[in-house]
Scaffold this motif. Structure first.
Motif, PDB file in Angstrom:
ATOM      1  N   GLU A 153       0.625  -1.336   0.080  1.00  0.00           N
ATOM      2  CA  GLU A 153       0.046   0.028  -0.058  1.00  0.00           C
ATOM      3  C   GLU A 153       0.678   1.212   0.012  1.00  0.00           C
ATOM      4  OE1 GLU A 153      -3.951  -1.388   2.361  1.00  0.00           O
ATOM      5  OE2 GLU A 153      -2.110  -0.665   3.620  1.00  0.00           O
ATOM      6  N   ILE A 154       2.099   1.140   0.742  1.00  0.00           N
ATOM      7  CA  ILE A 154       2.950   2.271   0.811  1.00  0.00           C
ATOM      8  C   ILE A 154       3.517   2.609  -0.451  1.00  0.00           C
ATOM      9  CG2 ILE A 154       4.996   3.192   1.896  1.00  0.00           C
ATOM     10  CD1 ILE A 154       4.143   1.761   4.554  1.00  0.00           C
ATOM     11  N   ALA A 155       4.029   1.501  -1.024  1.00  0.00           N
ATOM     12  CA  ALA A 155       4.810   1.493  -2.394  1.00  0.00           C
ATOM     13  C   ALA A 155       3.649   2.134  -3.459  1.00  0.00           C
ATOM     14  CB  ALA A 155       5.229   0.244  -2.869  1.00  0.00           C
ATOM     15  N   ALA A 156       2.342   1.622  -3.388  1.00  0.00           N
ATOM     16  CA  ALA A 156       1.513   2.178  -4.574  1.00  0.00           C
ATOM     17  C   ALA A 156       1.253   3.801  -4.116  1.00  0.00           C
ATOM     18  CB  ALA A 156       0.087   1.383  -4.187  1.00  0.00           C
ATOM     19  N   THR A 157       1.177   4.097  -2.906  1.00  0.00           N
ATOM     20  CA  THR A 157       0.976   5.497  -2.808  1.00  0.00           C
ATOM     21  C   THR A 157       2.304   6.412  -3.149  1.00  0.00           C
ATOM     22  OG1 THR A 157      -0.323   4.996  -0.714  1.00  0.00           O
ATOM     23  CG2 THR A 157       0.527   7.109  -0.762  1.00  0.00           C
ATOM     24  N   ARG A 158       3.584   5.797  -2.863  1.00  0.00           N
ATOM     25  CA  ARG A 158       4.506   6.712  -3.217  1.00  0.00           C
ATOM     26  C   ARG A 158       4.675   6.790  -4.671  1.00  0.00           C
ATOM     27  NH1 ARG A 158       8.529   4.326   1.427  1.00  0.00           N
ATOM     28  NH2 ARG A 158       7.887   5.721   3.119  1.00  0.00           N
ATOM     29  N   MET A 161      -0.302  14.945  -6.637  1.00  0.00           N
ATOM     30  CA  MET A 161      -1.429  14.106  -6.647  1.00  0.00           C
ATOM     31  C   MET A 161      -1.675  13.500  -5.217  1.00  0.00           C
ATOM     32  SD  MET A 161      -1.632  11.946 -10.109  1.00  0.00           S
ATOM     33  CE  MET A 161      -3.076  11.129  -9.856  1.00  0.00           C
ATOM     34  N   LEU A 162      -0.425  13.087  -4.871  1.00  0.00           N
ATOM     35  CA  LEU A 162      -0.336  12.711  -3.200  1.00  0.00           C
ATOM     36  C   LEU A 162      -0.841  13.716  -2.125  1.00  0.00           C
ATOM     37  CD1 LEU A 162       0.323  10.057  -1.851  1.00  0.00           C
ATOM     38  CD2 LEU A 162       2.582  11.065  -1.521  1.00  0.00           C
ATOM     39  N   GLN A 163      -0.788  14.912  -2.505  1.00  0.00           N
ATOM     40  CA  GLN A 163      -0.970  15.800  -1.585  1.00  0.00           C
ATOM     41  C   GLN A 163      -2.476  16.505  -1.685  1.00  0.00           C
ATOM     42  OE1 GLN A 163       1.836  19.057  -2.755  1.00  0.00           O
ATOM     43  NE2 GLN A 163       2.797  18.762  -0.910  1.00  0.00           N
ATOM     44  N   GLN A 164      -2.937  16.054  -3.008  1.00  0.00           N
ATOM     45  CA  GLN A 164      -4.397  16.600  -3.190  1.00  0.00           C
ATOM     46  C   GLN A 164      -5.449  15.231  -2.877  1.00  0.00           C
ATOM     47  OE1 GLN A 164      -4.905  17.663  -7.307  1.00  0.00           O
ATOM     48  NE2 GLN A 164      -3.575  19.420  -7.035  1.00  0.00           N
ATOM     49  N   LEU A 165      -4.937  13.967  -2.937  1.00  0.00           N
ATOM     50  CA  LEU A 165      -5.768  13.007  -2.833  1.00  0.00           C
ATOM     51  C   LEU A 165      -6.621  12.827  -1.335  1.00  0.00           C
ATOM     52  CD1 LEU A 165      -6.771  10.118  -4.065  1.00  0.00           C
ATOM     53  CD2 LEU A 165      -4.699   9.221  -3.195  1.00  0.00           C
ATOM     54  N   PRO A 166      -5.851  13.113  -0.258  1.00  0.00           N
ATOM     55  CA  PRO A 166      -6.544  13.344   1.164  1.00  0.00           C
ATOM     56  C   PRO A 166      -7.710  14.044   0.922  1.00  0.00           C
ATOM     57  CG  PRO A 166      -4.381  12.926   1.611  1.00  0.00           C
ATOM     58  CD  PRO A 166      -4.519  13.224   0.029  1.00  0.00           C
ATOM     59  N   ARG A 167      -7.490  15.274   0.598  1.00  0.00           N
ATOM     60  CA  ARG A 167      -8.544  16.333   0.544  1.00  0.00           C
ATOM     61  C   ARG A 167      -9.746  15.981  -0.459  1.00  0.00           C
ATOM     62  NH1 ARG A 167      -4.082  19.829   0.236  1.00  0.00           N
ATOM     63  NH2 ARG A 167      -4.218  19.980  -1.945  1.00  0.00           N
TER      64      ARG A 167
END
Length: 149
Positions: A116-121, A127-133
């Motif tokens: 999961e961490i690798a997929a996120t990285r 995109m990573l910054q925007q995804l949670p919002r």
């Protein structure tokens, strides 16, 4: 009134979110099955791997299971010596991984978390910054819409 183009875009997004949800659920289901776990057993092990010693009510939320399903899963996991329940009081009990349960979680859940961490990285930083919002906003708005129905 919204334009047909906006409606089409919204409809496409809804279809994509639904497809994403179905495919993600299937990925975790297949992973659990390959590891010899039911979905509920997998969810409990995952939740306790993340935070051992949860109260049963917390565990319902973190494992995304209703009380009755969790109770059945815990009963099975206890017979397999993977979890134990300790009563704090008459009304409050906590669920812990046993040593065997901790070993199972380390063997099954830890590698999954790394994937999961690798997929996120693998996502670009913006995109990573925007995804949670984006996901939080979508869920909040959808929940408010459902509440209004």
């Amino acid at each position: 009134m919204t334009s047909p183009a906006k409606n089409r875009t919204a409809t496409e997004c809804i279809a994509m979110v639904n497809r994403f949800n179905e495919e993600l659920t299937e990925l975790y289901h297949e992973f659990a099955r390959k590891k010899g776990l039911s979905d509920s057993a997998f969810n409990v092990l995952y939740a306790l791997y993340e935070q051992d010693g949860q109260r049963q009510l917390e565990l319902c939320k973190t494992s995304l299971m209703p009380k009755q399903t969790l109770a059945s899963a815990l009963k099975r996991l206890m017979t397999q010596d993977l979890v134990r329940i300790e009563n704090e009081s008459r009304r409050v009990s906590r669920v812990f991984l046993t040593e065997k349960g901790r070993q199972q979680a380390e063997a099954v859940i830890a590698p999954l978390v790394q994937a999961e961490i690798a997929a996120t990285r693998a996502l670009p930083p913006e995109m990573l910054q925007q995804l949670p919002r984006i996901l939080s906003r979508y869920l909040e708005t959808l929940s408010a819409g459902f509440d209004a129905l």
